[in-house]
Enzyme design. Sequence first.
Site, PDB file in Angstrom:
ATOM      1  N   GLN A 171       0.826  -1.214   0.000  1.00 31.55           N
ATOM      2  CA  GLN A 171       0.000   0.000   0.000  1.00 31.55           C
ATOM      3  C   GLN A 171       0.861   1.266   0.000  1.00 31.55           C
ATOM      4  O   GLN A 171       0.649   2.164  -0.805  1.00 31.55           O
ATOM      5  CB  GLN A 171      -0.905   0.013   1.239  1.00 31.55           C
ATOM      6  CG  GLN A 171      -1.928  -1.113   1.265  1.00 31.55           C
ATOM      7  CD  GLN A 171      -3.105  -0.838   0.339  1.00 31.55           C
ATOM      8  OE1 GLN A 171      -2.950  -0.235  -0.729  1.00 31.55           O
ATOM      9  NE2 GLN A 171      -4.273  -1.277   0.714  1.00 31.55           N
ATOM     10  N   ILE A 172       1.828   1.338   0.921  1.00 32.56           N
ATOM     11  CA  ILE A 172       2.663   2.550   0.953  1.00 32.56           C
ATOM     12  C   ILE A 172       3.590   2.547  -0.262  1.00 32.56           C
ATOM     13  O   ILE A 172       3.776   3.580  -0.914  1.00 32.56           O
ATOM     14  CB  ILE A 172       3.488   2.651   2.254  1.00 32.56           C
ATOM     15  CG1 ILE A 172       2.564   2.641   3.477  1.00 32.56           C
ATOM     16  CG2 ILE A 172       4.343   3.933   2.265  1.00 32.56           C
ATOM     17  CD1 ILE A 172       3.291   2.702   4.811  1.00 32.56           C
ATOM     18  N   ARG A 196       1.939  -1.327  17.379  1.00 35.86           N
ATOM     19  CA  ARG A 196       3.029  -1.423  16.404  1.00 35.86           C
ATOM     20  C   ARG A 196       4.068  -2.453  16.869  1.00 35.86           C
ATOM     21  O   ARG A 196       4.671  -3.158  16.078  1.00 35.86           O
ATOM     22  CB  ARG A 196       3.690  -0.065  16.217  1.00 35.86           C
ATOM     23  CG  ARG A 196       2.766   0.979  15.583  1.00 35.86           C
ATOM     24  CD  ARG A 196       3.435   2.340  15.544  1.00 35.86           C
ATOM     25  NE  ARG A 196       2.590   3.368  14.969  1.00 35.86           N
ATOM     26  CZ  ARG A 196       1.737   4.130  15.663  1.00 35.86           C
ATOM     27  NH1 ARG A 196       1.582   3.949  16.953  1.00 35.86           N
ATOM     28  NH2 ARG A 196       1.038   5.063  15.053  1.00 35.86           N
ATOM     29  N   ASN A 206       8.539  -8.622  11.380  1.00 37.67           N
ATOM     30  CA  ASN A 206       9.259  -7.578  10.642  1.00 37.67           C
ATOM     31  C   ASN A 206      10.754  -7.549  10.934  1.00 37.67           C
ATOM     32  O   ASN A 206      11.540  -7.083  10.100  1.00 37.67           O
ATOM     33  CB  ASN A 206       8.608  -6.217  10.903  1.00 37.67           C
ATOM     34  CG  ASN A 206       7.266  -6.096  10.178  1.00 37.67           C
ATOM     35  OD1 ASN A 206       6.873  -7.004   9.447  1.00 37.67           O
ATOM     36  ND2 ASN A 206       6.567  -4.995  10.379  1.00 37.67           N
ATOM     37  N   ILE A 221      10.396   2.898   6.886  1.00 39.40           N
ATOM     38  CA  ILE A 221       9.011   3.177   7.295  1.00 39.40           C
ATOM     39  C   ILE A 221       8.419   1.995   8.075  1.00 39.40           C
ATOM     40  O   ILE A 221       7.500   2.175   8.870  1.00 39.40           O
ATOM     41  CB  ILE A 221       8.117   3.495   6.064  1.00 39.40           C
ATOM     42  CG1 ILE A 221       8.709   4.641   5.227  1.00 39.40           C
ATOM     43  CG2 ILE A 221       6.701   3.837   6.500  1.00 39.40           C
ATOM     44  CD1 ILE A 221       7.826   5.089   4.059  1.00 39.40           C
ATOM     45  N   ASN A 280       7.246  -0.802  10.616  1.00 40.18           N
ATOM     46  CA  ASN A 280       7.044  -0.733  12.063  1.00 40.18           C
ATOM     47  C   ASN A 280       7.477  -2.005  12.776  1.00 40.18           C
ATOM     48  O   ASN A 280       7.514  -3.054  12.131  1.00 40.18           O
ATOM     49  CB  ASN A 280       5.547  -0.498  12.347  1.00 40.18           C
ATOM     50  CG  ASN A 280       5.207   0.973  12.386  1.00 40.18           C
ATOM     51  OD1 ASN A 280       5.967   1.790  12.898  1.00 40.18           O
ATOM     52  ND2 ASN A 280       4.047   1.318  11.843  1.00 40.18           N
ATOM     53  N   ARG A 320      -0.098  15.007  11.356  1.00 39.57           N
ATOM     54  CA  ARG A 320      -1.401  14.693  11.963  1.00 39.57           C
ATOM     55  C   ARG A 320      -1.786  15.778  12.975  1.00 39.57           C
ATOM     56  O   ARG A 320      -2.940  16.231  13.014  1.00 39.57           O
ATOM     57  CB  ARG A 320      -1.310  13.320  12.637  1.00 39.57           C
ATOM     58  CG  ARG A 320      -1.295  12.201  11.597  1.00 39.57           C
ATOM     59  CD  ARG A 320      -0.985  10.847  12.182  1.00 39.57           C
ATOM     60  NE  ARG A 320      -1.288   9.799  11.200  1.00 39.57           N
ATOM     61  CZ  ARG A 320      -0.855   8.544  11.283  1.00 39.57           C
ATOM     62  NH1 ARG A 320      -0.082   8.173  12.290  1.00 39.57           N
ATOM     63  NH2 ARG A 320      -1.182   7.665  10.356  1.00 39.57           N
ATOM     64  N   HIS A 355       7.788   6.560  17.672  1.00 42.45           N
ATOM     65  CA  HIS A 355       6.571   6.510  16.866  1.00 42.45           C
ATOM     66  C   HIS A 355       5.606   5.512  17.501  1.00 42.45           C
ATOM     67  O   HIS A 355       5.437   4.394  17.037  1.00 42.45           O
ATOM     68  CB  HIS A 355       6.923   6.090  15.437  1.00 42.45           C
ATOM     69  CG  HIS A 355       5.731   6.057  14.537  1.00 42.45           C
ATOM     70  ND1 HIS A 355       4.947   7.151  14.304  1.00 42.45           N
ATOM     71  CD2 HIS A 355       5.180   5.051  13.809  1.00 42.45           C
ATOM     72  CE1 HIS A 355       3.972   6.823  13.472  1.00 42.45           C
ATOM     73  NE2 HIS A 355       4.089   5.546  13.163  1.00 42.45           N
TER      74      HIS A 355
END
Length: 311
Positions: free
Chosen positions: A13-14, A91, A98, A121, A123, A154, A178
């Site tokens: 998606q990103i 996350r 990951n 990017i 997580n 945001r 984050h």
Amino acid sequence: MDRNKIALIGGGQIGGNLALIAAEKELGDIVIFDIPKMESMVKGKALDIMQLRPHDGYDVNIIGTSDYQDIKESDVIVITAGIPRKPGMDREDLISINLSIMKDVANNVKKYAPDSFVIVISNPLDAMVYTFYKVSGFAKNKVVGMAGALDSGRFRTFIAMETGYSVQDVTCIVLGGHGDSMVPITRLATVGGVPVTDLISTERLAEIEHRTRFAGGEIVKLLGNGSAYYAPAQCAMEMAESYIKDKKRVIPCATFCEGEFGVNGYFIGVPIVIGSGGVEKILEFTLTDDEKTALNNTLDVVKKTVAETGL
Ligand code: A3D
């Protein structure tokens, strides 16, 4: 002069949106890399964006691949490889899957694009950028995590929504990890230079800070299957653009600190200057006692997740 080359590791998606924005900004030729199972999908995305170019005339090439050879001589690498959150997940819950993906990516980027500027990017962000840094052995100025740009964006969005004034004129900064413990520095937020503390009540500001901290989760819940992708892609491409064009933008990013803001040996969100030297400078400023306490809290969360990497 050759065009710049941008490789996107992870074409989900990103990744797809990164490719689109990089093309729109004409930042350079684009390689979308994904695992063999997804090769056909990223080839499809690449071809789709190729066919969008005639309308606005972007002179860049886009390919999809699962062959790491194709990322050779990349100037910028943006890593989204991994899995995103589902509703109910933190996350930090992503780390077991990951972590091994990031180790594999770091080894391959080191092998095929050792001179690149790397934006992570995936997580949990602060631990994943740390993993890339440790495994690749890249210099600290060439590795950065995208998070503060999004978190600050945001915060800016919610202040603009609250006041009804242009989002363009809202400036503010969010420091720290984050995660839900991030630290919006509300006392420095302004709308066109006017302090937000003079425009919005203390109670509403506290609610806006809270919404900012949990903004990622709000989107995860709404989407139902995955996490935010448009804004994260835009933020990472702003960072890539500042590097490629030596713009020296000042953007909060997860950066390796060696004493700055009292943080030593960890990546955490701090304001930095991005130019052709990569992370050229950390802009340190004096924090209030409350802000220091909040930053220490978020640092503890980051340390805990980093410890789980075993690196
Ligand atoms: P998604 O659409 O699932 O894309 C991830 C892609 O990574 C998939 O296409 C996978 O096939 C690919 N992939 C898996 N393993 C590998 C590998 N070994 N090598 C190369 N590619 C691989 O996810 P997404 O694009 O929505 O999100 C990507 C990551 O970004 C997730 O970890 C999210 O949690 C994270 N994210 C971070 C932020 C920040 O602000 C830091 C915001 C939003 C999402």
